[in-house]
Design an enzyme around this catalytic site. Structure first.
Site, short mmCIF file in Angstrom:
data_model
loop_
_atom_site.label_atom_id
_atom_site.label_comp_id
_atom_site.label_asym_id
_atom_site.label_seq_id
_atom_site.Cartn_x
_atom_site.Cartn_y
_atom_site.Cartn_z
N GLY A 8 0.81 -1.22 0.00
CA GLY A 8 0.00 0.00 0.00
C GLY A 8 0.84 1.26 0.00
O GLY A 8 0.39 2.31 0.47
N SER A 89 -9.87 -0.10 1.14
CA SER A 89 -10.05 0.60 2.42
C SER A 89 -11.27 1.50 2.50
O SER A 89 -11.43 2.21 3.50
CB SER A 89 -8.79 1.43 2.72
N SER A 130 -7.99 -1.19 12.27
CA SER A 130 -8.84 -0.02 12.07
C SER A 130 -9.84 0.16 13.19
O SER A 130 -10.37 -0.81 13.74
CB SER A 130 -9.59 -0.16 10.74
N GLU A 132 -12.73 0.99 12.71
CA GLU A 132 -14.00 0.47 12.22
C GLU A 132 -14.31 -0.91 12.80
O GLU A 132 -15.46 -1.34 12.80
CB GLU A 132 -13.99 0.40 10.69
N TYR A 154 -15.69 -4.32 5.21
CA TYR A 154 -14.34 -3.82 5.45
C TYR A 154 -13.93 -4.06 6.90
O TYR A 154 -12.84 -4.57 7.18
CB TYR A 154 -14.27 -2.33 5.13
N ARG A 189 -5.46 12.31 0.92
CA ARG A 189 -6.60 11.40 1.08
C ARG A 189 -7.29 11.24 -0.27
O ARG A 189 -7.39 12.18 -1.06
CB ARG A 189 -7.56 11.98 2.11
N ASN A 192 -12.71 10.10 -2.84
CA ASN A 192 -14.02 9.51 -2.54
C ASN A 192 -14.22 9.25 -1.05
O ASN A 192 -15.24 8.69 -0.64
CB ASN A 192 -14.24 8.22 -3.35
N LYS A 197 -13.67 14.54 0.07
CA LYS A 197 -14.81 14.85 -0.79
C LYS A 197 -15.35 16.23 -0.44
O LYS A 197 -15.70 17.02 -1.31
CB LYS A 197 -15.90 13.79 -0.62
#
Length: 334
Positions: A8, A89, A130, A132, A154, A189, A192, A197
């Site tokens: 990555g 991601s 993460s 998340e 994810y 970043r 999207n 954004k």
């Protein structure tokens, strides 16, 4: 000279990590996927920076979906440190491509660890876990002891990767650490992701290049830090004698609406006439709040964030305003 391999490397975090390691005297190797287009925009400046030894940066074709390529690159590089940042991601997109997300983000980590084991190597290993993974949170703020309740493909894939890494640490004695990083942003970043954004769209709207911005849940709250701060924490984890897992966060939360307000204030514009909520951007299972407690990282690693929310948003907004101004100038000369 220590050698590091970064999966990555062409992403936001990989580019900042490459810069950091090069500045510390590392030989840096990056894994990149073959594509019909170059995807190295975030690291191309390294070759032009006179303060960074670009000759110590090498890229290798490979893929987390291809075990043979992982084994080939590892055998060629023989790294002292491996930083696994590669992933699909984007949380919302993971609902659309769940199988691919789990293959790359979850099983890809297993392939990388197994390649290390099969080659009988013992590099220090970093896994990009993460926030998340906490999903429907059991407590606020979240620590290393907070149970996981993932709410997206994810997040499920990251839980798999996290537990597999811990398992290889406990089963095979691998010096493997997991950084449970909360949201971290920067001008690099991807466009999207909601923060970029917002900064990209509002700066374009201000210059008349775009009429509207469509977003999902404006009340979702996140713990936002700067990606450059967070790669320093990753490096520090692999310098410890004992591997472990660490939450990396600022400890402060802001809503998406707060982010819009901050960008609007910097641009001196009222964003409300230009932003519409579109149900298509809601997740099937929402995560309402993520807030980390990085006390362990402060005690053990000596790490604390250095960039405030305001400074982060200003940096992103100013970078995207400059980008929008260049775009407007190019349009005017056509």
């Amino acid at each position: 000279m220590p050698k590091a391999l970064i999966t990555g490397i062409t992403g936001q975090d990989g580019s900042y990590l490459a810069e950091l390691l090069l500045s510390k005297g590392y030989e840096v190797h990056g894994l990149v996927r073959r594509s019909s287009q170059f995807g190295t925009g975030r690291i191309e400046h390294v070759y032009l920076d006179e303060h960074l030894p670009a000759h110590n940066l090498q890229l290798h074709y490979g893929d987390l979906n291809d075990a043979s390529s992982l084994q080939r690159v590892l055998a060629r590089v023989v790294p002292d440190e491996v930083y696994n940042l590669g992933a699909q991601s984007h949380v919302r997109i993971s609902f659309d491509v769940p199988e691919y997300t789990v293959e790359v983000t979850g099983v890809g980590t297993l392939r990388l660890l197994e390649a290390i084991r099969n080659l009988d190597m013992s590099p220090r290993f970093y896994q990009a876990s993460s926030s998340e993974m906490f999903g429907k949170v059991a407590e606020v703020p979240q620590t290393e002891q907070t149970p996981f309740h993932p709410r997206s493909p994810y997040a499920c894939a990251k839980v798999l990767a996290h537990h597999v890494t811990v398992n290889y640490r406990e089963s095979y004695g691998l010096h493997a650490s997991c950084g449970i990083l909360f949201n971290h942003e920067s001008p690099r970043r991807g466009e999207n992701f909601v923060t970029r954004k917002i900064t990209r769209s509002l700066t374009r709207i201000r210059l008349g290049l775009q009429p509207k911005l469509y977003l999902g849940n404006l009340e979702a709250r996140r713990d936002w830090g700067h990606a450059a701060d967070y790669v320093e924490a990753r490096w520090r984890m692999l310098q410890q004698d004992v591997p472990d897992d660490y939450v990396i966060a600022t400890g402060h939360t802001h809503s998406v609406r707060d982010f819009l307000d901050e960008v609007g204030a910097i641009l001196e514009m009222d964003w409300t006439p230009y932003v519409d909520v579109d149900p298509r951007y809601y997740r099937p299972a929402e995560v309402d709040i993520l807030q980390g407690n990085a006390g362990k990282a402060a005690r053990v690693l000596g790490w604390t964030p250095t960039t405030s929310f305001h400074d982060l948003v200003r940096e992103m907004t100013e970078a995207d305003l400059a980008l929008a101004e260049r775009e407007a100038s190019e349009r005017s000369t056509r």
